[in-house]
Design a protein around this motif. Sequence first.
Motif, short mmCIF file in Angstrom:
data_model
loop_
_atom_site.label_atom_id
_atom_site.label_comp_id
_atom_site.label_asym_id
_atom_site.label_seq_id
_atom_site.Cartn_x
_atom_site.Cartn_y
_atom_site.Cartn_z
N SER A 239 10.80 -11.47 -7.59
CA SER A 239 10.34 -10.09 -7.63
C SER A 239 9.26 -9.87 -8.69
CB SER A 239 11.51 -9.13 -7.86
OG SER A 239 12.20 -9.47 -9.04
N VAL A 240 9.08 -10.84 -9.57
CA VAL A 240 8.02 -10.73 -10.57
C VAL A 240 7.13 -11.98 -10.48
CG1 VAL A 240 7.46 -10.61 -13.04
CG2 VAL A 240 9.40 -9.31 -12.13
N ALA A 271 7.32 2.40 -1.99
CA ALA A 271 7.30 1.73 -3.30
C ALA A 271 7.51 0.23 -3.13
CB ALA A 271 8.36 2.33 -4.21
N HIS A 272 7.09 -0.50 -4.15
CA HIS A 272 7.10 -1.96 -4.07
C HIS A 272 8.36 -2.59 -4.62
CE1 HIS A 272 2.41 -1.84 -4.14
NE2 HIS A 272 2.93 -1.34 -3.04
N ARG A 273 8.89 -3.53 -3.90
CA ARG A 273 10.04 -4.29 -4.40
C ARG A 273 9.54 -5.58 -5.05
NH1 ARG A 273 13.03 -3.43 1.29
NH2 ARG A 273 13.97 -1.41 0.85
N PHE A 274 8.45 -5.46 -5.74
CA PHE A 274 7.85 -6.62 -6.42
C PHE A 274 6.89 -6.09 -7.47
CE2 PHE A 274 3.60 -6.24 -4.65
CZ PHE A 274 3.82 -5.48 -3.51
N ALA A 275 6.59 -6.94 -8.43
CA ALA A 275 5.59 -6.61 -9.44
C ALA A 275 4.73 -7.85 -9.66
CB ALA A 275 6.26 -6.20 -10.74
N ASN A 295 15.75 -11.15 -18.28
CA ASN A 295 16.32 -9.88 -17.86
C ASN A 295 16.91 -9.94 -16.45
OD1 ASN A 295 16.80 -7.53 -19.19
ND2 ASN A 295 14.72 -6.73 -19.04
N ALA A 297 15.60 -11.02 -13.44
CA ALA A 297 14.78 -11.01 -12.22
C ALA A 297 14.31 -12.43 -11.93
CB ALA A 297 13.58 -10.09 -12.37
N LEU B 99 9.28 -5.27 -16.64
CA LEU B 99 9.09 -5.29 -15.18
C LEU B 99 10.42 -5.56 -14.47
CD1 LEU B 99 5.73 -7.26 -14.79
CD2 LEU B 99 6.12 -4.83 -14.39
N ASN B 101 13.55 -4.92 -15.54
CA ASN B 101 14.55 -3.85 -15.65
C ASN B 101 13.95 -2.63 -16.33
OD1 ASN B 101 16.72 -2.18 -15.96
ND2 ASN B 101 18.02 -3.67 -17.04
N LEU B 321 1.98 -0.06 -10.79
CA LEU B 321 2.34 -1.07 -9.79
C LEU B 321 3.15 -0.48 -8.64
CD1 LEU B 321 3.31 -4.09 -12.11
CD2 LEU B 321 1.20 -3.77 -10.84
N ASN B 322 3.48 0.80 -8.77
CA ASN B 322 4.23 1.49 -7.72
C ASN B 322 5.53 0.76 -7.38
OD1 ASN B 322 4.81 3.38 -5.73
ND2 ASN B 322 3.64 2.30 -4.15
N THR B 323 6.28 0.39 -8.39
CA THR B 323 7.54 -0.33 -8.14
C THR B 323 8.65 0.65 -7.77
OG1 THR B 323 7.86 -0.23 -10.52
CG2 THR B 323 7.11 -2.31 -9.64
N VAL B 324 9.66 0.11 -7.11
CA VAL B 324 10.80 0.94 -6.69
C VAL B 324 11.58 1.42 -7.92
CG1 VAL B 324 11.15 -0.03 -4.40
CG2 VAL B 324 12.17 -1.17 -6.38
N LEU B 328 14.08 -4.14 -10.69
CA LEU B 328 13.83 -5.28 -9.81
C LEU B 328 14.94 -6.34 -9.92
CD1 LEU B 328 9.96 -5.74 -10.25
CD2 LEU B 328 11.18 -4.70 -8.33
N LEU B 331 17.85 -5.92 -7.44
CA LEU B 331 17.65 -6.01 -5.99
C LEU B 331 18.31 -7.29 -5.47
CD1 LEU B 331 13.87 -4.99 -5.71
CD2 LEU B 331 15.87 -3.51 -5.40
N GLU B 335 17.25 -6.44 -0.01
CA GLU B 335 15.98 -5.81 -0.36
C GLU B 335 14.85 -6.82 -0.52
OE1 GLU B 335 18.69 -5.26 -2.44
OE2 GLU B 335 19.29 -3.20 -1.95
#
Lengths: 630, 351
Positions: A239-240, A271-275, A295, A297, B99, B101, B321-324, B328, B331, B335
């Motif tokens: 996701s990152v 919205a994005h499920r990623f960065a 953290n 991810a 990013l 959390n 970044l328009n994240t949910v 992250l 998820l 997802e």
Amino acid sequence: MPEEPGASSRLIMKRLQAENDFVVKFANVNGSGSASANELFAKSILRMGVPVSPRNIFPSNIQGLPTWYEVRVSGAGHLGRRGGVDLMVAMNPQTWDKDVAEIEPGGYLFYDSSKPLPPSRFRDDIHVIGVPLTELTNARYDDARERQLLKNIVYLGALAAMMSIETTVVETLLAEQYSRKPQLLAANREAFHLGHGYARTHWADALGLKVRRADAIGERIFVDGNAAAALGCVYGGASVCAWYPITPSSSLAEAFQKYCAELRVDPASGAHRFAIVQAEDELASIGIVIGAGWNGARAFTATSGPGVSLMTEFIGLAYFAEIPATIINVQRGGPSTGMPTRTQQSDILACAYASHGDTKHPLLWPEDPHECFEFAAAALDLADRLQTPVFVMTDLDIGMNQRLTKPFHWDDARRYDRGKVMTTAMLESGRVFGRYLDVDGDGIPYRTYPGTHPTQGAFFTRGTSRNPYAVYSEAGPDYLYNMERLLRKFDTAKTLVPAPVMLDAAGGTRFGAIFFGSTSPAMREAVELLADDRCRLDTLRLRAFPFPDAVLEFIDAHEVVFVVEQNRDAQMRTLLINELGIDPGKLMSVLHYDGTPITARFIHREIGQKMRVLGMEPLYDRVVNDRRGA
Amino acid sequence: MTYLAKPLMHHPSLPRNSLGYTRRDYEGKISTLCAGCGHDSISAAIIQACWELAIEPHRVAKLSGIGCSSKTPDYLLGNSHGFNSVHGRMPSVATGANLANRDLIYLGISGDGDSASIGFGQFSHLMRRGVNMTYVVENNGVYGLTKGQFSATADSGSKSKYGGVNRDAPIDLASIAFQLGATYIARGFSGDKEQLVPLIMGALTHPGAALLDVVSPCVAFNNHLGSTKSYDYVREHNEALNRLDFITGRAPIEARYAPGETHEVDLHDGSRLRLVKLDAAYDPTDRVAAQRHLLARQRSGEVVTGLLFLDPEPEDLHRHLNTVATPLFALGEDELCPGAEALARINARLR
């Protein structure tokens, strides 16, 4: 009709004749728009059901320097480089002499005959096919850019006519490519037929290399390794992504962006499920990945050798502090800037032991785009399971070239392995939490995600030595406990990484060969060529470090093992010797490192010669052959 | 510095915040820094600010690089996860953590060597990306842990303990942060806790990149005559632009100041910042004018402190970044994994 230079010697000249089995090389100038025409050429043959494997050989430059596109056509399905060129499409005056020299005797030279060239620029042992491409194009088009671009399509048309590539196949591909640009479609079709018509009239039977419709593709897909690895990261739950542009890995992060935009957007909110962060440098890329991994991810970076060099301090931290990170290294020619647009497998030791102090990292070697997908997803699991940086060691040859490969597969029942994470419930059940405590004997401790519990499970992550409860300590026994546990963990990794793939020669042999990564298709072909010479070879394809036990067993079971790799210093051989305690005399290197992908002919020659020179033909074979001869 | 372990006993009459925690619940391990180190005062101010804000200690993530300042996260918020990373690289680790959390509160503690020298690039890029965090620079002008070398924030002409004079121009991280788009910029002095605590509270609640440059004298290597980062020098030259009151939503608003003297900013979480203007000409919400004013006063040798800049409508990296809304890291397969059917479609496209 233009006269063929060197025609006088044609009567006695050999003429290469082949159907669905030849090598075409296009010599172009980069930035001239040739890439798209050349790709159309390869795809047309593919659509006729004949396996092809094209390779871009390009400079670190945007416009004006030489670039080549080599297409292996192989009805038998060989996807590695064969070596040698049967037809040279010589479109670049800068490299003319070298290109002409490369053609196999009896092979073909295709060139733009608009301007006459002196006979000294040709050879008398090859067949020359001239088509006045510039003349034809200039007569039809006025715009300079249009002339330049469509000239490529004109030669595509001429080649298609001479090779019996089906016109409808090319037209379908053009229609797909320009589905939203009808004017361009019309212009391209016209240019194609311009070349096609000319060749049909003037060179109807000039070329002995033909394509014939077959059914040898099956359900395979045609994709590059970078896109495949990016998709593997999407499926593997990354996701990152943090990255810094570097050839040949940039298209991996860009493909991840593209696939995420398609597959990872929340339908309700958009919205994005990623960065994805394009970082300021590779130090920041890996720092972001490690922060995200700490953290909880799943995070990765894609880079190449110089980037790995910059990341090594952080990689040591992630190793010692035990933080998951996935690093995809699309290797290129080193050292330093080296050959940034050429391929090599020369970061093996730099990655296996990246960083100062005693460190070791799992490495995965995919052989093709299919495995790039598989191993990217696997690396994300392994990184979480082992709480350590994991490298996917691909290279430019796999990463940036489209390759015919097994389709991607995903089992919807598959769950991500998030590794040993202690939850609130586990903490409250009274379980002892020691961040660096080996509770299960596999060397892998439990971790907690930050923010889990108000009073339990918090710890301080650091690159300095600490005791099993994450308390700062420079006491010798604490340090040793930790370092020994990390070794134990690496032992555990042996059982988790992809196993090697072994293939035994029929009838048994004392000789083995070890290879890995992008060498795979050329190696398979070489083994067949060697078998034709009665040189039997058992093979083992390494897929991961640490080496699973089967690797040592394979080496033990053979008297001599060839280690085929694409670097100067025999890095894999060194790693095998160092990690498995092998007698160095037993491992013979076969090294190819000029920046071009290794060829089947090279491996065949090198191993064949070594076996013969050292009298290594199996005694049994010799006796049988002598009897046969008698 | 002491080798004694902290007693576990709490004084029964210690005041409790709205969560029922005393200040002791926000403490960490005992400091191993030198007695009188400015950094310890800053740790105490952070503890005070977190207690006053009634932050759940475990919802804070503490991050640092390498150096004396970077050791301090171990000396506060003992129930928070901490990450003492690599020299100069805390910003990238913080960016990645944030990013992964977005629901935690990020507290980065760095020093002038860590952020203005080796980590200058990462500092800059964190600020320009607008990572939602509090970035504290414990600024003493020297490398303490390696015994007294000048850092990049040392003023030109300042003397080292051993007599050397710094001729290089100083880097002012607060001025740089202005240019890079930081949305909360403050400067404090470790010797003025009353001013510092509200500045930290304001930074912790600010939903964007907040820089807190705290001048923090090094008693071992930079507290002598000729240093511009000594207790004496800073006390003499400290010019506070304003005093900040941080008013939580629950606290009653008292009218202690005459109209015109204060500047109030309502925050999204219902709390409020009240600035008491000490310099009537200074408007901390005007990025251009504030920079000019700051530059002029610093040129004249003043150590300008207070809330230097505040964007009341900040944006942060997650927004860009328009994240949910779900962090992250939380998820799961549903997802993140597009599934076999989508893959079959992709395969079909690649034939």
